[in-house]
Design an enzyme around this catalytic site. Structure first.
Site, PDB file in Angstrom:
ATOM      1  N   GLU A   1     -12.692  12.641 -29.532  1.00 53.84           N
ATOM      2  CA  GLU A   1     -12.595  14.064 -29.195  1.00 53.84           C
ATOM      3  C   GLU A   1     -14.028  14.572 -29.188  1.00 53.84           C
ATOM      4  OE1 GLU A   1     -10.874  17.512 -28.036  1.00 53.84           O
ATOM      5  OE2 GLU A   1      -9.785  15.644 -28.371  1.00 53.84           O
TER       6      GLU A   1
ATOM      7  N   SER B   1      -6.822  15.998 -21.147  1.00 54.79           N
ATOM      8  CA  SER B   1      -6.799  16.016 -22.618  1.00 54.79           C
ATOM      9  C   SER B   1      -5.554  16.694 -23.174  1.00 54.79           C
ATOM     10  CB  SER B   1      -8.054  16.694 -23.169  1.00 54.79           C
ATOM     11  OG  SER B   1      -9.187  15.951 -22.858  1.00 54.79           O
TER      12      SER B   1
ATOM     13  N   ASP C   1     -10.487  13.075 -25.492  1.00 56.71           N
ATOM     14  CA  ASP C   1     -11.382  13.356 -24.369  1.00 56.71           C
ATOM     15  C   ASP C   1     -11.872  12.074 -23.724  1.00 56.71           C
ATOM     16  OD1 ASP C   1     -11.290  16.177 -24.588  1.00 56.71           O
ATOM     17  OD2 ASP C   1     -12.774  16.123 -26.197  1.00 56.71           O
TER      18      ASP C   1
END
Length: 135
Positions: free
Chosen positions: A52, A29, A39
């Site tokens: 995310e 990430s 992510d």
């Protein structure tokens, strides 16, 4: 803490695969590469998502502005829709579009349970399997 984050990321990746979306975690990430990476990235040929992921046992989540800026940048280059995937303890997933996040005085971002459940999408809505009417 990192184990909890990895666990919920793996949970979401499994949910996406089970819903016929190819999905993968980007465990670095952005850490080692210094490039903005979400992510999770996922898609099914019709939709492309950059997510995310944040989870908490509290009723709110704070997100560093650099994470949101990086998510926007990645999504624009990749052609994905950017979302914050919020997993509050003992609650279903919610996916909040970045324009719905609350900007803090410190120029970071925040989402609370009320916002996530009033403006955020359910999983089926995220993958276009279902539409929910918002009032």
């Amino acid at each position: 803490m990192a184990n909890k984050g990895s666990r919920v990321e793996r949970e979401l990746v499994k949910m996406l695969w089970d819903a016929d979306c190819a999905a993968m975690r980007a465990p670095a990430s952005g850490g080692a590469t210094k490039k903005p990476l979400p992510d999770i990235i996922a898609g099914n040929g019709k939709i492309y998502l950059a997510i995310e992921v944040k989870s908490t046992s509290a009723d709110h989540i704070y997100i560093n502005s650099e994470k949101i800026t990086g998510l926007k940048e990645f999504s624009e280059i990749f052609g994905a829709e950017p979302y914050l995937g919020a997993k509050f303890k003992n609650k279903k997933w919610r996916f909040v579009h970045l324009h719905d996040l609350i900007k803090t005085r410190g120029e970071n971002y925040k989402v609370d349970v009320d916002l996530a459940f009033s403006k955020g999408l359910e999983f089926d809505e995220l993958i276009r399997r279902d539409k929910q009417v918002k009032f």
